[in-house]
Design a protein around this motif. Structure first.
Motif, PDB file in Angstrom:
ATOM      1  N   SER A 151       0.808  -1.215   0.000  1.00 30.27           N
ATOM      2  CA  SER A 151       0.000   0.000   0.000  1.00 30.27           C
ATOM      3  C   SER A 151       0.846   1.273   0.000  1.00 30.27           C
ATOM      4  CB  SER A 151      -0.916   0.031   1.228  1.00 30.27           C
ATOM      5  OG  SER A 151      -1.780  -1.067   1.258  1.00 30.27           O
ATOM      6  N   ASN A 152       2.162   1.130   0.293  1.00 31.67           N
ATOM      7  CA  ASN A 152       3.017   2.314   0.426  1.00 31.67           C
ATOM      8  C   ASN A 152       2.351   3.368   1.312  1.00 31.67           C
ATOM      9  OD1 ASN A 152       5.062   1.343  -1.381  1.00 31.67           O
ATOM     10  ND2 ASN A 152       3.678   1.819  -3.074  1.00 31.67           N
ATOM     11  N   PRO A 153       2.089   3.045   2.573  1.00 29.76           N
ATOM     12  CA  PRO A 153       1.311   3.929   3.439  1.00 29.76           C
ATOM     13  C   PRO A 153       1.950   5.311   3.604  1.00 29.76           C
ATOM     14  CG  PRO A 153       2.427   2.227   4.717  1.00 29.76           C
ATOM     15  CD  PRO A 153       2.552   1.838   3.289  1.00 29.76           C
ATOM     16  N   SER A 154       1.171   6.350   3.360  1.00 26.77           N
ATOM     17  CA  SER A 154       1.678   7.721   3.400  1.00 26.77           C
ATOM     18  C   SER A 154       2.085   8.136   4.804  1.00 26.77           C
ATOM     19  CB  SER A 154       0.628   8.686   2.847  1.00 26.77           C
ATOM     20  OG  SER A 154      -0.576   8.582   3.594  1.00 26.77           O
ATOM     21  N   ASN A 155       1.464   7.533   5.826  1.00 24.15           N
ATOM     22  CA  ASN A 155       1.807   7.871   7.207  1.00 24.15           C
ATOM     23  C   ASN A 155       2.762   6.864   7.839  1.00 24.15           C
ATOM     24  OD1 ASN A 155       0.227  10.187   7.236  1.00 24.15           O
ATOM     25  ND2 ASN A 155      -1.602   9.062   7.870  1.00 24.15           N
ATOM     26  N   GLY A 156       3.383   6.029   7.021  1.00 20.40           N
ATOM     27  CA  GLY A 156       4.349   5.082   7.543  1.00 20.40           C
ATOM     28  C   GLY A 156       3.709   3.932   8.306  1.00 20.40           C
ATOM     29  N   TYR A 157       4.346   3.506   9.391  1.00 17.70           N
ATOM     30  CA  TYR A 157       3.926   2.305  10.116  1.00 17.70           C
ATOM     31  C   TYR A 157       3.772   2.595  11.607  1.00 17.70           C
ATOM     32  CZ  TYR A 157       5.398   0.098   5.784  1.00 17.70           C
ATOM     33  OH  TYR A 157       5.533  -0.234   4.462  1.00 17.70           O
ATOM     34  N   ASP A 158       2.766   1.957  12.203  1.00 18.93           N
ATOM     35  CA  ASP A 158       2.580   2.008  13.645  1.00 18.93           C
ATOM     36  C   ASP A 158       3.082   0.693  14.225  1.00 18.93           C
ATOM     37  OD1 ASP A 158       1.365   4.478  13.357  1.00 18.93           O
ATOM     38  OD2 ASP A 158      -0.652   3.613  13.270  1.00 18.93           O
ATOM     39  N   ILE A 159       3.842   0.780  15.299  1.00 25.94           N
ATOM     40  CA  ILE A 159       4.413  -0.416  15.918  1.00 25.94           C
ATOM     41  C   ILE A 159       3.944  -0.482  17.370  1.00 25.94           C
ATOM     42  CG2 ILE A 159       6.522  -1.631  16.568  1.00 25.94           C
ATOM     43  CD1 ILE A 159       6.653   1.036  13.881  1.00 25.94           C
ATOM     44  N   TYR A 160       3.547  -1.683  17.784  1.00 23.05           N
ATOM     45  CA  TYR A 160       3.109  -1.888  19.165  1.00 23.05           C
ATOM     46  C   TYR A 160       3.868  -3.070  19.733  1.00 23.05           C
ATOM     47  CZ  TYR A 160       0.054  -3.080  23.124  1.00 23.05           C
ATOM     48  OH  TYR A 160      -0.434  -3.358  24.374  1.00 23.05           O
ATOM     49  N   TYR A 161       4.469  -2.889  20.908  1.00 24.15           N
ATOM     50  CA  TYR A 161       5.113  -4.022  21.571  1.00 24.15           C
ATOM     51  C   TYR A 161       4.811  -3.981  23.061  1.00 24.15           C
ATOM     52  CZ  TYR A 161       8.919  -0.479  21.771  1.00 24.15           C
ATOM     53  OH  TYR A 161       9.660   0.668  21.923  1.00 24.15           O
ATOM     54  N   SER A 162       4.793  -5.185  23.653  1.00 27.12           N
ATOM     55  CA  SER A 162       4.356  -5.317  25.045  1.00 27.12           C
ATOM     56  C   SER A 162       4.909  -6.614  25.620  1.00 27.12           C
ATOM     57  CB  SER A 162       2.828  -5.328  25.111  1.00 27.12           C
ATOM     58  OG  SER A 162       2.360  -5.649  26.403  1.00 27.12           O
ATOM     59  N   THR A 163       5.015  -6.692  26.921  1.00 29.80           N
ATOM     60  CA  THR A 163       5.403  -7.934  27.589  1.00 29.80           C
ATOM     61  C   THR A 163       4.202  -8.843  27.803  1.00 29.80           C
ATOM     62  OG1 THR A 163       5.218  -6.809  29.722  1.00 29.80           O
ATOM     63  CG2 THR A 163       7.418  -6.925  28.730  1.00 29.80           C
ATOM     64  N   THR A 164       3.025  -8.379  27.384  1.00 32.40           N
ATOM     65  CA  THR A 164       1.800  -9.191  27.458  1.00 32.40           C
ATOM     66  C   THR A 164       1.391  -9.611  26.058  1.00 32.40           C
ATOM     67  OG1 THR A 164       1.064  -7.980  29.412  1.00 32.40           O
ATOM     68  CG2 THR A 164      -0.606  -9.237  28.202  1.00 32.40           C
ATOM     69  N   ASN A 165       1.120 -10.876  25.864  1.00 31.03           N
ATOM     70  CA  ASN A 165       0.771 -11.405  24.535  1.00 31.03           C
ATOM     71  C   ASN A 165      -0.716 -11.226  24.252  1.00 31.03           C
ATOM     72  OD1 ASN A 165       0.946 -12.627  22.056  1.00 31.03           O
ATOM     73  ND2 ASN A 165       0.995 -14.711  22.869  1.00 31.03           N
ATOM     74  N   THR A 166      -1.153  -9.968  24.211  1.00 28.21           N
ATOM     75  CA  THR A 166      -2.539  -9.628  23.892  1.00 28.21           C
ATOM     76  C   THR A 166      -2.548  -8.845  22.594  1.00 28.21           C
ATOM     77  OG1 THR A 166      -3.144  -9.532  26.235  1.00 28.21           O
ATOM     78  CG2 THR A 166      -4.621  -8.449  24.659  1.00 28.21           C
ATOM     79  N   THR A 167      -3.184  -9.380  21.571  1.00 26.37           N
ATOM     80  CA  THR A 167      -3.183  -8.737  20.262  1.00 26.37           C
ATOM     81  C   THR A 167      -3.831  -7.358  20.336  1.00 26.37           C
ATOM     82  OG1 THR A 167      -3.325 -10.887  19.187  1.00 26.37           O
ATOM     83  CG2 THR A 167      -3.916  -8.975  17.853  1.00 26.37           C
ATOM     84  N   PRO A 168      -3.173  -6.323  19.830  1.00 32.66           N
ATOM     85  CA  PRO A 168      -3.773  -4.987  19.854  1.00 32.66           C
ATOM     86  C   PRO A 168      -5.005  -4.912  18.963  1.00 32.66           C
ATOM     87  CG  PRO A 168      -1.779  -5.004  18.517  1.00 32.66           C
ATOM     88  CD  PRO A 168      -1.843  -6.337  19.201  1.00 32.66           C
ATOM     89  N   LEU A 169      -5.939  -4.053  19.341  1.00 30.55           N
ATOM     90  CA  LEU A 169      -7.153  -3.836  18.568  1.00 30.55           C
ATOM     91  C   LEU A 169      -6.985  -2.592  17.705  1.00 30.55           C
ATOM     92  CD1 LEU A 169      -9.723  -4.502  21.431  1.00 30.55           C
ATOM     93  CD2 LEU A 169      -8.853  -6.134  19.729  1.00 30.55           C
ATOM     94  N   ALA A 170      -7.988  -2.322  16.868  1.00 26.91           N
ATOM     95  CA  ALA A 170      -7.910  -1.157  15.981  1.00 26.91           C
ATOM     96  C   ALA A 170      -7.694   0.134  16.770  1.00 26.91           C
ATOM     97  CB  ALA A 170      -9.176  -1.056  15.139  1.00 26.91           C
ATOM     98  N   GLY A 171      -8.268   0.229  17.967  1.00 29.30           N
ATOM     99  CA  GLY A 171      -8.157   1.453  18.752  1.00 29.30           C
ATOM    100  C   GLY A 171      -6.997   1.478  19.728  1.00 29.30           C
ATOM    101  N   THR A 172      -6.178   0.431  19.753  1.00 29.05           N
ATOM    102  CA  THR A 172      -5.033   0.388  20.664  1.00 29.05           C
ATOM    103  C   THR A 172      -4.014   1.468  20.290  1.00 29.05           C
ATOM    104  OG1 THR A 172      -5.297  -1.992  21.025  1.00 29.05           O
ATOM    105  CG2 THR A 172      -3.138  -1.043  21.536  1.00 29.05           C
TER     106      THR A 172
END
Length: 289
Positions: free
Chosen positions: A241-262
């Motif tokens: 998609s060549n995103p114009s706003n780049g990439y969002d990265i999420y990392y955590s010590t808890t293995n809970t998948t982030p949601l759209a609003g995270t």
């Protein structure tokens, strides 16, 4: 000869005969067998919940276990399902070998690479003997009742064998590669197969099909490297998609998948890689892009 037969109905099987007209006398009818007219291809985005017209073609032949469209099985409402009694029940004859297919032709636009594909399914069956398979094939490939589809040029199997489930399941693939079908018509095929060595009710049922081209495609091939006490390098392959706003990265010590609003840990990062800093030593991290 030939006769150009016109005014036929799409996605229909026709049987035809020819005889000689000798003026006051006529020969016996010679059978030409049958032929099936092609479908009018669906377009993307494609969704189907079988609540109305669906334009699926069933390749049942003389098989005892056949695809039908009805209300006996559904998630909810109508679905297509295997039946050995013309749709009265979602049951199959376990003592008779069957291979049958249900398919829908879909036009794939030029430039298509990745698609999001999902469907609901339910099938118990038996181990490696009775199961549902899903294929993407060119329209030049015509399924044959009694014959399983195998790997070949232009044919893609989606997932593995779908069976041994007694409740509705959802298959979802957000990175289905359709590049080989770009600017062509693709045939989506659901195939049921069972042998004659027994089995467990019920056979396959399929509902809520969705195939679409996402406007924003996720990156792929995520991998971490150069891990130190409080830092790590996070790598990925760029999104198509060549995103114009780049990439969002999420990392955590808890293995809970982030949601759209995270809230992401890092917003609008230009490109891979990311050098994650400020980590806690001797800790396991889970991460998403």
């Amino acid at each position: 000869s030939p006769l150009n037969a016109t005014g036929l109905t799409s996605a229909s099987t026709y049987y035809w005969w020819v005889r000689s007209d000798c003026g006051g006398d006529a020969s016996t009818w010679a059978s030409g067998g049958s032929f099936t007219t092609t479908q009018i291809a669906a377009t993307l985005p494609y969704t189907q919940d079988f609540s109305g017209a669906n334009n699926f073609s069933f390749v049942n032949g003389a098989q005892i276990n056949q695809w039908v469209n009805g209300s006996v099985a559904g998630n909810p409402g109508n679905s297509i399902y295997i039946s050995n009694d013309l749709g009265v029940s979602n049951f199959y004859a376990t003592e008779s070998t069957s291979v049958t297919q249900a398919y829908r032709d879909i036009a794939i636009q030029s430039g298509t690479t990745t698609a999001t594909f999902s469907f609901d399914w339910n099938a118990n069956g038996e181990s490696t003997y009775d199961y549902l398979r899903v294929w993407l094939v060119p329209t030049s490939f015509i399924p044959v009742a009694g014959t399983q589809i195998t790997a070949g040029t232009g044919r893609i199997q989606v997932g593995t064998n779908f069976n041994q489930q007694t409740t509705w399941q959802t298959y979802s693939n957000a990175t289905l590669d359709l590049s080989s079908f770009a600017n062509a018509t693709m045939r989506l095929v659901f195939e049921w197969r069972n042998d004659s060595s027994g089995g467990t009710q019920t056979p396959a049922a399929v509902d809520n099909i969705s195939l679409l081209i996402p406007s924003c495609v996720a990156p792929t091939a995520l991998a971490s490297s150069t891990i130190a006490t409080t830092t790590a390098t996070l790598n990925w392959t760029a999104s198509s998609s060549n995103p114009s706003n780049g990439y969002d990265i999420y990392y955590s010590t808890t293995n809970t998948t982030p949601l759209a609003g995270t809230t992401p840990t890092v917003n609008n990062h230009t490109a891979s890689p990311l050098n994650a800093t400020g980590l806690t030593s001797a800790s396991t991290y889970y991460w998403w892009v």
